[in-house]
Structure formats: C-alpha cells, structure tokens
Design a protein around this motif. Sequence first.
Motif, PDB file in Angstrom:
ATOM      1  N   LYS A  65      46.683  20.175  -2.618  1.00  0.00           N
ATOM      2  CA  LYS A  65      45.606  20.336  -1.603  1.00  0.00           C
ATOM      3  C   LYS A  65      44.768  21.533  -1.420  1.00  0.00           C
ATOM      4  N   LEU A  66      45.522  22.742  -1.578  1.00  0.00           N
ATOM      5  CA  LEU A  66      45.011  24.146  -1.750  1.00  0.00           C
ATOM      6  C   LEU A  66      44.263  24.317  -3.012  1.00  0.00           C
ATOM      7  N   ARG A  67      44.663  24.032  -4.182  1.00  0.00           N
ATOM      8  CA  ARG A  67      44.100  24.197  -5.364  1.00  0.00           C
ATOM      9  C   ARG A  67      42.945  23.403  -5.386  1.00  0.00           C
ATOM     10  N   ASN A  68      42.845  22.118  -4.608  1.00  0.00           N
ATOM     11  CA  ASN A  68      41.724  21.350  -4.638  1.00  0.00           C
ATOM     12  C   ASN A  68      40.692  22.187  -3.901  1.00  0.00           C
ATOM     13  N   ALA A  69      41.054  22.532  -2.624  1.00  0.00           N
ATOM     14  CA  ALA A  69      40.209  23.324  -1.893  1.00  0.00           C
ATOM     15  C   ALA A  69      39.569  24.552  -2.517  1.00  0.00           C
ATOM     16  N   ILE A  70      40.310  25.413  -3.382  1.00  0.00           N
ATOM     17  CA  ILE A  70      40.101  26.402  -4.108  1.00  0.00           C
ATOM     18  C   ILE A  70      38.745  25.984  -4.983  1.00  0.00           C
ATOM     19  N   GLU A  71      38.982  25.217  -5.734  1.00  0.00           N
ATOM     20  CA  GLU A  71      38.129  24.643  -6.687  1.00  0.00           C
ATOM     21  C   GLU A  71      36.798  24.089  -6.178  1.00  0.00           C
ATOM     22  N   GLY A  72      36.984  23.473  -4.893  1.00  0.00           N
ATOM     23  CA  GLY A  72      35.701  23.087  -4.185  1.00  0.00           C
ATOM     24  C   GLY A  72      35.031  24.242  -3.483  1.00  0.00           C
ATOM     25  N   GLY A  73      35.679  25.327  -3.025  1.00  0.00           N
ATOM     26  CA  GLY A  73      35.274  26.389  -2.531  1.00  0.00           C
ATOM     27  C   GLY A  73      34.427  27.148  -3.532  1.00  0.00           C
ATOM     28  N   TYR A  74      34.772  27.313  -5.100  1.00  0.00           N
ATOM     29  CA  TYR A  74      34.074  27.988  -5.852  1.00  0.00           C
ATOM     30  C   TYR A  74      32.763  26.974  -6.197  1.00  0.00           C
ATOM     31  N   ILE A  75      32.862  25.854  -6.144  1.00  0.00           N
ATOM     32  CA  ILE A  75      31.628  25.185  -6.318  1.00  0.00           C
ATOM     33  C   ILE A  75      30.653  25.371  -5.187  1.00  0.00           C
ATOM     34  N   LEU A  76      31.167  25.639  -4.162  1.00  0.00           N
ATOM     35  CA  LEU A  76      30.152  26.006  -3.138  1.00  0.00           C
ATOM     36  C   LEU A  76      29.781  27.228  -3.458  1.00  0.00           C
ATOM     37  N   TYR A  77      30.601  28.093  -3.618  1.00  0.00           N
ATOM     38  CA  TYR A  77      30.167  29.412  -3.840  1.00  0.00           C
ATOM     39  C   TYR A  77      28.884  29.584  -5.036  1.00  0.00           C
ATOM     40  N   ASP A  78      29.181  28.924  -6.118  1.00  0.00           N
ATOM     41  CA  ASP A  78      28.397  28.945  -7.285  1.00  0.00           C
ATOM     42  C   ASP A  78      27.030  28.100  -6.778  1.00  0.00           C
ATOM     43  N   GLN A  79      26.956  27.254  -6.096  1.00  0.00           N
ATOM     44  CA  GLN A  79      25.739  26.674  -5.472  1.00  0.00           C
ATOM     45  C   GLN A  79      24.934  27.829  -4.637  1.00  0.00           C
TER      46      GLN A  79
END
Length: 132
Positions: free
Chosen positions: A114-128
């Motif tokens: 779950k934390l890994r998925n949140a980090i990856e989702g957080g990166y997508i948000l950062y990129d946007q």
Amino acid sequence: MLATQANEIHVLYIDHEKHNLNSFTATFRKIFRVSTANSLKAAETICMSNNIHVIIIDQYLLTKAGTKLLFFAIKYIHQTRILLTGFADTDHLETAVRDGHIYAYFQKPWNETKLRNAIEGGYILYDQRQRN
C-alpha cells in the motif's frame, strides 16, 4: 504505468527514529531512490540539493515541529506528502490531511504494498503539478 521508471522516483523519508529510517531504506531502496533525514533541518538540506518527488514524514515530527513544518511544507509545495503515524488519533490525522495538504497517511508499521502504491501515486501527482 508510470511515465518514469520507479527507481527514478526520489523519496525523502523523515523520521526521528533511526530504526524506522533503516527499515524504510531496506524495504524500498531497490525500488525507489531513497533519502532519509532525522530532522526537518536535515530534510531541508537534502531538498535544497536534490529533486525530491515524494516526502514521507512521521507524525511525531508534525506535532513537535509546528510552524517549522508548515514553512517546510509551503517551501516544498510541489512535492507530494505522505504521513506515517504510530498514533491512533484520527482527529489529528484528519487535520493534518486538511491543513498540511497530505496526499495519504498510513499507520506504522506500514503495509509495504500500500505504501509503495501511494508513493507511485504521489509521484504521478507530483508530475502532473510540474506539467501545470
């Protein structure tokens, strides 16, 4: 699928407990680029010289740092923030999410997937955010 390789995602984990920093590094160092800090001062030094995508912070520092953390959060507004907590005070967590622009929060010990998925989702948000 991420626009970048996961190991190019730079994560900064800030916690006052050395064993948590070591555990995080051991868990995620082969997946992400990991930096750790045991204080906001050390974290700011890392942020000034690195392109950090996701910042993970321990709630203990959130409650102890007060306005210093707010300044830190404002200065590094584009980074996605995740909160880790060892406390069960959900009212305080809701306030942190609302006022601190926290993307997600997890209780310790964290669930690795779950934390890994949140980090990856957080990166997508950062990129946007960077694109806008």
